[in-house]
Design a protein around this motif. Structure first.
Motif, mmCIF file in Angstrom:
data_model
loop_
_atom_site.group_PDB
_atom_site.id
_atom_site.type_symbol
_atom_site.label_atom_id
_atom_site.label_comp_id
_atom_site.label_asym_id
_atom_site.label_seq_id
_atom_site.Cartn_x
_atom_site.Cartn_y
_atom_site.Cartn_z
ATOM 1 N N SER A 47 -2.460 -11.297 -18.194
ATOM 2 C CA SER A 47 -2.984 -10.222 -17.344
ATOM 3 C C SER A 47 -1.874 -9.233 -17.004
ATOM 4 N N VAL A 48 -2.242 -7.963 -16.948
ATOM 5 C CA VAL A 48 -1.325 -6.890 -16.553
ATOM 6 C C VAL A 48 -1.977 -6.165 -15.383
ATOM 7 N N LYS A 49 -1.363 -6.256 -14.215
ATOM 8 C CA LYS A 49 -1.920 -5.650 -13.008
ATOM 9 C C LYS A 49 -0.981 -4.572 -12.477
ATOM 10 N N PHE A 50 -1.557 -3.527 -11.891
ATOM 11 C CA PHE A 50 -0.738 -2.487 -11.263
ATOM 12 C C PHE A 50 -1.195 -2.265 -9.832
ATOM 13 N N THR A 51 -0.238 -1.867 -8.990
ATOM 14 C CA THR A 51 -0.503 -1.605 -7.577
ATOM 15 C C THR A 51 0.134 -0.272 -7.208
ATOM 16 N N VAL A 59 -4.231 0.976 -3.976
ATOM 17 C CA VAL A 59 -5.038 0.982 -5.197
ATOM 18 C C VAL A 59 -4.511 -0.110 -6.129
ATOM 19 N N GLN A 60 -5.407 -0.942 -6.626
ATOM 20 C CA GLN A 60 -5.044 -1.984 -7.569
ATOM 21 C C GLN A 60 -5.895 -1.870 -8.827
ATOM 22 N N LEU A 182 -3.598 17.567 -1.123
ATOM 23 C CA LEU A 182 -3.347 17.989 0.256
ATOM 24 C C LEU A 182 -3.809 16.927 1.251
ATOM 25 N N PHE A 183 -4.882 16.204 0.903
ATOM 26 C CA PHE A 183 -5.472 15.234 1.825
ATOM 27 C C PHE A 183 -5.182 13.777 1.449
ATOM 28 N N LEU A 184 -4.559 13.571 0.316
ATOM 29 C CA LEU A 184 -4.286 12.215 -0.127
ATOM 30 C C LEU A 184 -2.896 12.161 -0.751
ATOM 31 N N HIS A 185 -2.050 11.294 -0.215
ATOM 32 C CA HIS A 185 -0.689 11.175 -0.736
ATOM 33 C C HIS A 185 -0.462 9.757 -1.236
ATOM 34 N N VAL A 186 -0.054 9.633 -2.484
ATOM 35 C CA VAL A 186 0.215 8.302 -3.059
ATOM 36 C C VAL A 186 1.700 8.178 -3.375
ATOM 37 N N ASN A 187 2.156 6.954 -3.527
ATOM 38 C CA ASN A 187 3.545 6.710 -3.873
ATOM 39 C C ASN A 187 3.860 7.291 -5.251
ATOM 40 N N ASP A 188 5.127 7.631 -5.442
ATOM 41 C CA ASP A 188 5.525 8.179 -6.741
ATOM 42 C C ASP A 188 6.048 7.100 -7.687
ATOM 43 N N GLU A 191 3.813 -0.477 -8.955
ATOM 44 C CA GLU A 191 4.290 -1.845 -9.153
ATOM 45 C C GLU A 191 3.494 -2.503 -10.282
ATOM 46 N N ILE A 192 4.204 -3.161 -11.181
ATOM 47 C CA ILE A 192 3.576 -3.830 -12.313
ATOM 48 C C ILE A 192 3.817 -5.342 -12.217
#
Length: 212
Positions: A47-51, A59-60, A182-188, A191-192
């Protein structure tokens, strides 16, 4: 008397033959262990998962392994092979978010594969049981090779192996688009987590019957 001596000599030669056979078999086993092994990845057990974190929630998602195998030379610490992930298989549970990921970030139609090609390890892989190592190699994503070193926890049993790997991909730093608005900021960075499993292919050992 001569017959008795002859029988004793025959027994002595048989004992010597068994001793030589034992030494030959032991050397073959040691040589096979010292040589490398090939580790095949089973896509059905890998399995390969990202976060990806954002302000509101985390978000996963997952990717699917296409194929993979690596070969290890414990004497030199070198490792070769390739692990290939299907970039187009990425899913996060939201069709709209996935379209954005594939069209604007990964550009998976143009770059359909994500791969890792290891070249050396730090630490030793035990023939049986658990090992903690670091694996160096070339990680290819979005069409570009990056040099990385990742930690891996590995466990071997007879004919089988598993490994867990965790690392960070700074996708924005590596030239991919950050989907923040503008209304949603995610990490740059994302994580794998890789959980790999498969079979161990060992060098063949000569048939013991040859030496009996």
């Amino acid at each position: 008397m001569n017959l008795t001596r002859k029988a004793q000599r025959c027994r002595s030669w048989r004992r010597l033959g068994w001793a030589i056979s034992t030494l030959l078999l032991a050397s073959l086993v040691i040589s096979a262990a010292a040589e490398g092994a090939a580790f095949q990845l089973d896509p059905s057990q890998t399995s390969v998962k990202f976060t990806l974190g954002d302000i509101l929630h985390t978000v996963q998602g997952t990717f699917q392994l296409k194929h993979g195998s690596v070969e290890l030379d414990p004497a030199s610490g070198t490792i070769s092979g390739e692990i290939v992930v299907d970039a187009k298989s990425g899913k996060s549970g939201s069709a709209m978010r996935d379209r954005k990921m594939h069209n604007e970030i990964l550009e998976s139609e143009r770059y359909p594969e994500i791969s890792f090609r290891p070249d050396r390890i730090e630490g030793a892989v035990a023939p049986q049981g658990e090992s903690s190592i670091r694996v160096h190699g070339r990680f290819n994503i979005h069409g570009v090779d990056r040099e990385i070193t990742v930690p891996a926890e590995m466990e071997r049993s007879e004919g089988r192996w598993t490994a867990t790997v965790h690392f960070t991909v700074p996708y924005a730093k590596w030239g991919m688009k950050n989907p923040s608005t503008l209304f949603l900021h995610v990490n740059d960075s994302v994580e794998i987590d890789l959980l790999a499993a498969g079979s161990v292919v060992r060098p063949p050992i000569a048939n013991p019957a040859r030496y009996q």
